[in-house]
Motif scaffolding. Structure first.
Motif, PDB file in Angstrom:
ATOM      1  N   GLU A  92       0.835  -1.209   0.000  1.00 12.46           N
ATOM      2  CA  GLU A  92       0.000   0.000   0.000  1.00 12.46           C
ATOM      3  C   GLU A  92       0.866   1.254   0.000  1.00 12.46           C
ATOM      4  O   GLU A  92       0.597   2.210  -0.743  1.00 12.46           O
ATOM      5  N   ILE A  93       1.904   1.263   0.834  1.00 12.02           N
ATOM      6  CA  ILE A  93       2.771   2.437   0.915  1.00 12.02           C
ATOM      7  C   ILE A  93       3.547   2.645  -0.375  1.00 12.02           C
ATOM      8  O   ILE A  93       3.628   3.764  -0.901  1.00 12.02           O
ATOM      9  N   ILE A  94       4.105   1.578  -0.927  1.00 14.00           N
ATOM     10  CA  ILE A  94       4.875   1.702  -2.170  1.00 14.00           C
ATOM     11  C   ILE A  94       3.991   2.213  -3.299  1.00 14.00           C
ATOM     12  O   ILE A  94       4.358   3.152  -4.028  1.00 14.00           O
ATOM     13  N   ASN A  95       2.829   1.615  -3.447  1.00 13.19           N
ATOM     14  CA  ASN A  95       1.936   2.026  -4.541  1.00 13.19           C
ATOM     15  C   ASN A  95       1.417   3.443  -4.342  1.00 13.19           C
ATOM     16  O   ASN A  95       1.308   4.202  -5.314  1.00 13.19           O
ATOM     17  N   ARG A  96       1.119   3.832  -3.089  1.00 20.13           N
ATOM     18  CA  ARG A  96       0.661   5.202  -2.838  1.00 20.13           C
ATOM     19  C   ARG A  96       1.772   6.197  -3.203  1.00 20.13           C
ATOM     20  O   ARG A  96       1.492   7.255  -3.806  1.00 20.13           O
ATOM     21  N   TYR A  97       3.005   5.880  -2.826  1.00 18.92           N
ATOM     22  CA  TYR A  97       4.136   6.749  -3.163  1.00 18.92           C
ATOM     23  C   TYR A  97       4.243   6.940  -4.681  1.00 18.92           C
ATOM     24  O   TYR A  97       4.389   8.074  -5.171  1.00 18.92           O
ATOM     25  N   VAL A 137       5.821  -5.088  -6.407  1.00 23.78           N
ATOM     26  CA  VAL A 137       5.367  -3.916  -7.155  1.00 23.78           C
ATOM     27  C   VAL A 137       6.095  -3.809  -8.486  1.00 23.78           C
ATOM     28  O   VAL A 137       5.509  -3.478  -9.519  1.00 23.78           O
ATOM     29  N   ALA A 138       7.399  -4.100  -8.455  1.00 24.17           N
ATOM     30  CA  ALA A 138       8.206  -4.004  -9.682  1.00 24.17           C
ATOM     31  C   ALA A 138       7.662  -4.931 -10.772  1.00 24.17           C
ATOM     32  O   ALA A 138       7.763  -4.620 -11.967  1.00 24.17           O
ATOM     33  N   LYS A 139       7.085  -6.032 -10.371  1.00 23.30           N
ATOM     34  CA  LYS A 139       6.550  -6.989 -11.338  1.00 23.30           C
ATOM     35  C   LYS A 139       5.563  -6.339 -12.291  1.00 23.30           C
ATOM     36  O   LYS A 139       5.484  -6.700 -13.481  1.00 23.30           O
ATOM     37  N   ASN A 140       4.800  -5.350 -11.792  1.00 22.24           N
ATOM     38  CA  ASN A 140       3.764  -4.705 -12.609  1.00 22.24           C
ATOM     39  C   ASN A 140       4.051  -3.249 -12.960  1.00 22.24           C
ATOM     40  O   ASN A 140       3.491  -2.729 -13.928  1.00 22.24           O
ATOM     41  N   ARG A 141       4.930  -2.579 -12.173  1.00 24.22           N
ATOM     42  CA  ARG A 141       5.111  -1.135 -12.375  1.00 24.22           C
ATOM     43  C   ARG A 141       6.583  -0.748 -12.579  1.00 24.22           C
ATOM     44  O   ARG A 141       6.964   0.389 -12.355  1.00 24.22           O
ATOM     45  N   ARG A 142       7.394  -1.685 -13.025  1.00 31.04           N
ATOM     46  CA  ARG A 142       8.845  -1.465 -13.092  1.00 31.04           C
ATOM     47  C   ARG A 142       9.222  -0.237 -13.912  1.00 31.04           C
ATOM     48  O   ARG A 142      10.198   0.454 -13.584  1.00 31.04           O
TER      49      ARG A 142
END
Length: 376
Positions: A33-38, A64-69
């Motif tokens: 949640e924190i990584i994606n919010r950032y 997260v990197a798997k989808n938003r790298r």
């Protein structure tokens, strides 16, 4: 979020980077949640290390990197100093991060001369960085250093690093003054990207966090790397950064004068106490005291919570041996003070200079084994 150029990498980096250490404190759900919010709020720099939770932080960022790298600059670190071990560490990081390339790779805590000796020698980590670059596993080379401005200067002159990360805050400015006076200018001259860590002095400045953040972002850096373990803290940091104004020199002076964390003990290195009739270099001795324990043991009785925090952070950097070796070369020593008192009215911060010299001498000649702290 505002972005700045990161030295010769020519990357545009958000002025707030998200540090990955505090992710190990969280469940996977809360960490994501924190990584994606950032990232959703415009941040684009995620930083972690193999040593953060034995790979736990990298695993969470990898989700997260798997989808938003493609949305962020990815950085990681290794404490390995030899080529073979470094390359193996990079491969393990790539697996955990679920990517085939790390944008910026750091030699972690490159803050002692012996580390530079090993890394720059035959089959050292610097050869490993070159090999990893050739294989496309990393794009840019970097090092982080917590305690050794003189070591950082040597490293900058021994290898063409692209980025460095150093501690920059208004408290340790006075314990390690060469970070600002020497290392920053040397990095800028070489167009090396500058990242700031320990903006809040490992939590010591938590009551004064707005001024701490303003101060560091007013320096010639590209980004301040900050950890967050709740969405509330993350949002506070982002909202403040999005409205921040650079701190003027006059405001800095007022901060140095009034900050309770500096109080009437930490030497501000203004040199106004000089000249000393006994030719004692008073500010330098206090700087060495700062390198020994950050001038945190001052003899003042505090409430248990504050005492525990300060006591925990005294030897956070494990730099006592370097400070004591430097003090051996100081002549005259602190105890050469005749207690004439000429320095006392000159100090604009009302420091107890005579007593402080005695305290500093005791610390810098302490023969007990140094406290070993694992640096993050």
């Amino acid at each position: 979020m505002q972005k700045r150029k990161l030295g010769k990498t020519n990357l545009d980096i958000s002025v707030m980077g998200l540090g990955g250490f505090h992710l190990i404190e969280l469940s996977e759900k809360n960490a994501l949640e924190i990584i994606n919010r950032y990232l959703d709020r415009g941040g684009n720099y995620l930083e972690t290390a193999a040593g953060y939770g034995f790979g736990n932080s990298e695993l969470k960022i990898g989700k997260v990197a798997k989808n938003r790298r493609q949305e962020f600059i990815l950085a990681s670190k290794s404490i390995e100093r030899k080529k073979k071990e470094l390359l193996a560490s990079i491969d393990e990081s790539l697996k955990r991060l679920q990517t085939d390339s790390i944008d910026i790779f750091f030699l972690h805590e490159f803050g002692r001369h012996e580390f530079v000796d090993i890394a720059s020698g035959p089959n050292g980590a610097l050869e490993g960085l070159e090999e990893a670059k050739r294989l496309g596993k990393i794009r840019f080379t970097a090092f982080s250093s917590h305690t050794g401005p003189e070591v950082a200067l040597r490293a900058l002159n021994s290898y063409p690093f692209d980025v460095i990360m150093i501690p920059l805050n208004f408290f340790d400015r006075f314990n390690f003054p060469a970070w600002e006076s020497q290392v920053i200018p040397a990095a800028l001259e070489k167009n090396v990207g500058l990242l700031a860590m320990k903006v809040f002095a490992d939590g010591l400045l938590w009551k004064n966090w707005e001024n701490a953040l303003r101060y560091t972002l007013s320096l010639s850096i590209s980004s301040a790397i900050i950890g967050a373990n709740t969405l509330e803290y993350l949002e506070k940091d982002i909202q403040f950064i999005n409205t921040i104004q650079a701190m003027s020199e006059k405001e800095k002076e007022q901060l140095f004068l009034k900050a309770s964390e500096l109080g009437q003990y930490v030497c501000r290195q203004c040199d106004k106490c000089l000249p000393c009739p006994e030719k004692i270099n008073i500010p330098w001795i206090f700087a060495l005291e700062g390198q020994w324990d950050r001038q945190l043991a001052d003899g003042v009785v505090r409430d248990p919570g504050e005492y525990a925090l300060r006591d925990r952070l005294r030897f956070w950097f494990g730099n006592q041996d370097y400070a004591q070796e430097a003090y051996k070369k100081v002549d005259p020593k602190a105890l050469a003070c005749s207690e004439c008192g000429e320095c006392i009215p000159r100090c604009p911060y009302h420091l107890p200079i005579i007593e402080k010299l005695k305290i500093a001498h005791d610390k810098l000649t302490d023969t007990r084994p140094p406290v070993k702290i694992r640096i993050i």
